[in-house]
Design a protein around this motif. Sequence first.
Motif, short mmCIF file in Angstrom:
data_model
loop_
_atom_site.label_atom_id
_atom_site.label_comp_id
_atom_site.label_asym_id
_atom_site.label_seq_id
_atom_site.Cartn_x
_atom_site.Cartn_y
_atom_site.Cartn_z
N LEU A 124 -20.78 -87.78 54.99
CA LEU A 124 -21.90 -88.36 55.73
C LEU A 124 -22.47 -87.37 56.72
O LEU A 124 -23.70 -87.26 56.88
N PHE A 125 -21.62 -86.62 57.39
CA PHE A 125 -22.09 -85.69 58.40
C PHE A 125 -22.92 -84.56 57.79
O PHE A 125 -23.92 -84.12 58.36
N LYS A 126 -22.48 -84.05 56.63
CA LYS A 126 -23.26 -82.95 56.05
C LYS A 126 -24.60 -83.45 55.54
O LYS A 126 -25.60 -82.72 55.59
N GLN A 127 -24.66 -84.70 55.08
CA GLN A 127 -25.96 -85.25 54.69
C GLN A 127 -26.84 -85.47 55.92
O GLN A 127 -28.06 -85.23 55.87
N LEU A 128 -26.24 -85.89 57.01
CA LEU A 128 -27.01 -86.06 58.25
C LEU A 128 -27.51 -84.71 58.77
O LEU A 128 -28.59 -84.63 59.37
N LEU A 129 -26.76 -83.63 58.54
CA LEU A 129 -27.24 -82.31 58.91
C LEU A 129 -28.48 -81.94 58.11
O LEU A 129 -29.40 -81.28 58.62
N MET A 130 -28.54 -82.36 56.85
CA MET A 130 -29.73 -82.12 56.04
C MET A 130 -30.91 -82.90 56.62
O MET A 130 -32.04 -82.38 56.72
N VAL A 131 -30.67 -84.15 56.99
CA VAL A 131 -31.72 -84.97 57.60
C VAL A 131 -32.17 -84.33 58.92
O VAL A 131 -33.34 -84.43 59.31
N SER A 132 -31.25 -83.65 59.59
CA SER A 132 -31.57 -82.99 60.86
C SER A 132 -32.30 -81.67 60.68
O SER A 132 -32.67 -81.02 61.67
N GLY A 133 -32.48 -81.25 59.44
CA GLY A 133 -33.29 -80.06 59.18
C GLY A 133 -32.54 -78.75 59.11
O GLY A 133 -33.16 -77.69 59.24
N PHE A 134 -31.21 -78.76 58.89
CA PHE A 134 -30.46 -77.50 58.88
C PHE A 134 -30.44 -76.78 57.53
O PHE A 134 -29.98 -75.67 57.44
N GLU A 184 -23.76 -78.12 51.27
CA GLU A 184 -24.89 -79.03 51.12
C GLU A 184 -26.18 -78.23 51.27
O GLU A 184 -26.26 -77.29 52.08
N MET A 185 -27.19 -78.59 50.47
CA MET A 185 -28.46 -77.85 50.44
C MET A 185 -29.63 -78.84 50.40
O MET A 185 -29.55 -79.87 49.72
N SER A 186 -30.70 -78.50 51.10
CA SER A 186 -31.91 -79.33 51.10
C SER A 186 -32.97 -78.76 50.15
O SER A 186 -32.99 -77.55 49.88
N PHE A 187 -33.87 -79.65 49.70
CA PHE A 187 -34.97 -79.27 48.81
C PHE A 187 -34.43 -78.45 47.64
O PHE A 187 -34.87 -77.32 47.40
N VAL A 188 -33.46 -79.02 46.96
CA VAL A 188 -32.72 -78.25 45.97
C VAL A 188 -32.58 -79.06 44.69
O VAL A 188 -32.54 -80.28 44.69
N THR A 189 -32.53 -78.35 43.57
CA THR A 189 -32.26 -78.97 42.28
C THR A 189 -30.81 -78.75 41.90
O THR A 189 -30.11 -77.91 42.47
N HIS A 209 -31.72 -83.68 48.69
CA HIS A 209 -30.61 -82.76 48.96
C HIS A 209 -29.44 -83.05 48.03
O HIS A 209 -29.36 -84.11 47.40
N GLY A 210 -28.54 -82.09 47.96
CA GLY A 210 -27.36 -82.24 47.12
C GLY A 210 -26.30 -81.24 47.53
O GLY A 210 -26.54 -80.32 48.31
N GLY A 211 -25.12 -81.43 47.00
CA GLY A 211 -24.04 -80.53 47.39
C GLY A 211 -22.82 -80.65 46.51
O GLY A 211 -22.83 -81.30 45.45
N ILE A 212 -21.76 -80.03 46.98
CA ILE A 212 -20.51 -79.95 46.23
C ILE A 212 -19.44 -79.45 47.20
O ILE A 212 -19.77 -78.96 48.29
N ALA A 213 -18.17 -79.54 46.82
CA ALA A 213 -17.11 -79.12 47.73
C ALA A 213 -15.88 -78.64 46.95
O ALA A 213 -14.91 -79.38 46.79
N PRO A 214 -15.91 -77.41 46.42
CA PRO A 214 -14.74 -76.90 45.68
C PRO A 214 -13.49 -76.84 46.57
O PRO A 214 -13.54 -76.46 47.73
N GLY A 215 -12.36 -77.23 45.99
CA GLY A 215 -11.11 -77.28 46.74
C GLY A 215 -10.50 -75.89 46.94
O GLY A 215 -10.26 -75.16 45.97
N ILE A 216 -10.26 -75.54 48.18
CA ILE A 216 -9.64 -74.25 48.51
C ILE A 216 -8.23 -74.18 47.93
O ILE A 216 -7.83 -73.19 47.30
N ASP A 217 -7.45 -75.23 48.15
CA ASP A 217 -6.05 -75.24 47.72
C ASP A 217 -5.94 -75.02 46.21
O ASP A 217 -5.09 -74.25 45.75
N ARG A 218 -6.79 -75.70 45.46
CA ARG A 218 -6.71 -75.59 44.00
C ARG A 218 -7.18 -74.23 43.51
O ARG A 218 -6.63 -73.68 42.55
N MET A 219 -8.20 -73.66 44.16
CA MET A 219 -8.63 -72.33 43.77
C MET A 219 -7.51 -71.31 43.99
O MET A 219 -7.23 -70.48 43.11
#
Length: 592
Positions: free
Chosen positions: A200-210, A240-245, A532-542
């Motif tokens: 939720l926070f990273k989506q709110l950062l997109m709404v905040s214009g980051f 997370e990225m804004s204005f993105v496909t 906006h859209g995003g992803i979160a690859p796991g550090i531990d698994r990598m």
Amino acid sequence: MHPYRSHTCNELRAADAGKTARLSGWIFRVRDHGGILFIDLRDHYGLTQVVVHPSRTFFEALSHTKLETVITVTGVVTLRDAETINPDLPTGEIELVANECVVESPSEQTPLYIPGEADESEDMRLKYRFLDLRREGLHANILLRSKVIAFLRQQMWEHGFNEYQTPILTCSSPEGARDYLVPSRVHRGKFYALPQAPQLFKQLLMVSGFDRYFQIAPCFRDEDARADRSPGEFYQLDIEMSFVTQDEIFAVVEDVISKTFATFSSKPVTPAPWVRIPFREAMMKYGSDKPDLRNPLVFVNLNDLFANSGFKAFASTVAKGGVVKGLRVPGIVGVQSRSWFDKREAFAKENGGKGLGYVMWTKEGEFKGPIAKFMSAEEIESLKQLTGMEPGDALFFVADMAPLVHILSGKVRTDIATSLDLIEKDGYRFCWIVDFPMFEQDPETGAVIFSHNPFSMPQGGMEALLNKDPLDILAYQYDVVCNGVELSSGAIRNHLPQIMYKAFEIAGYDRSVVEEKFSCLLNAFKFGAPPHGGIAPGIDRMVMLLADADNIREVIAFPMNQKAQDLMMNAPSEVTEKQLRELHIKVRGTEG
């Protein structure tokens, strides 16, 4: 000279011969050769052999000192004799002949034998993790993890991302796994929750214009342990990225992860762009949405062939809406024994299958097997065409209702490939799993429910929600998979309140429920939200994949055991009655 060291234990070389040097570290091994002590001194960086002659005043004390004692040694760097050079050690051409020695910290007898293999129980290793971490392999894994994280950060900065921190104390989530709850002292009867993810926070950062956010984010979930999942907490490269496909997200992830794996491993890495496999195709061909593409075996849908077949077991499965699948295994007829085939059938039954039918095409041209006698000549020819069978090949069948047939087929595929040693040993085979269904049918109630992620954008938007069968609607959801391990899930987000209301309505949620449970995100979207859209690859698994570790706890410095206990710190533990009163909490008895 520095009071503890002039060099590290991995630094001295033949060019340093004749110099006076000072080293500090742990006594790793001790050998007594003809009254002369040879000590392997270890620090974070490596090993150096120290020689102590019996004429030294500290010889007798050192000869009785226990392994893992910390010492500081000053002496002369000396070239080893040609026959005693150790080519496997960076410092193998020299040794330090000790003139002075100070015991900095004596060690008791260690419960783990550090130079040996880690053959103690996992609980013993975790209880004495600070000792376990001294072992070369585990120590290297944690160092690798540090370097991978630093590299990932650099890559993200180069792609124009900025790192932001999100809260650790937040609200409980109504979706996902169980939360870890933190009681509030000030607000009686209320609780914070540790974040399952910064979603939720990273989506709110997109709404905040980051625009472009990333974070090496700690996440907390009260889940059971698995080989590739540690209970309690884990870390992910949150993006997370804004204005993105979707394609733009894929391009960033492919570049960053490919470079990471190529940098920290010599194994070949799947070149970008990675293959994209629709979810339903993955389940049909591989029996899993986490396919291991190192396994060459692939299932084929045989429903059309058996829909009107004389083999009633398969025909009735198709008539009921089930699936019949075939797995071609080349070149095993006449090579594998009857007992090998029997073991495969027993494996299928042990994993919930009714059996494992098969047919064989002998090199002499005969078509035989338990199911062959039920098939007409036309059906056999069609089967050969559909599956690509050739003389010497066998074809295995699984048949049942979805999703049971897919789960079983995935296990059968792995079992057969493993038993025949068909899985590639080296290399990282990446793929995207795409086009996840937005909705699915609850197997118990028959109700339409969310399938994967309720906050994803449905493909086709509002029009699809209004006019399509919910079970046919796909979502902009995707997973990254490497060698059968899911590294991450992601999605293009649903940033439009009206589409969110409608999607939740289809899944049985009233508008008021949506506004109550997801008010923060919903309210933010009402004030202008970018796509906006995003992803979160796991550090531990990598890192687990890069380290060739079988268990994720081998790449985490201080993991919990399978029961979510920290045996070293004795957590979770009881707290005092005073602490409980401050938090307005009373612990119930075991009876309820």
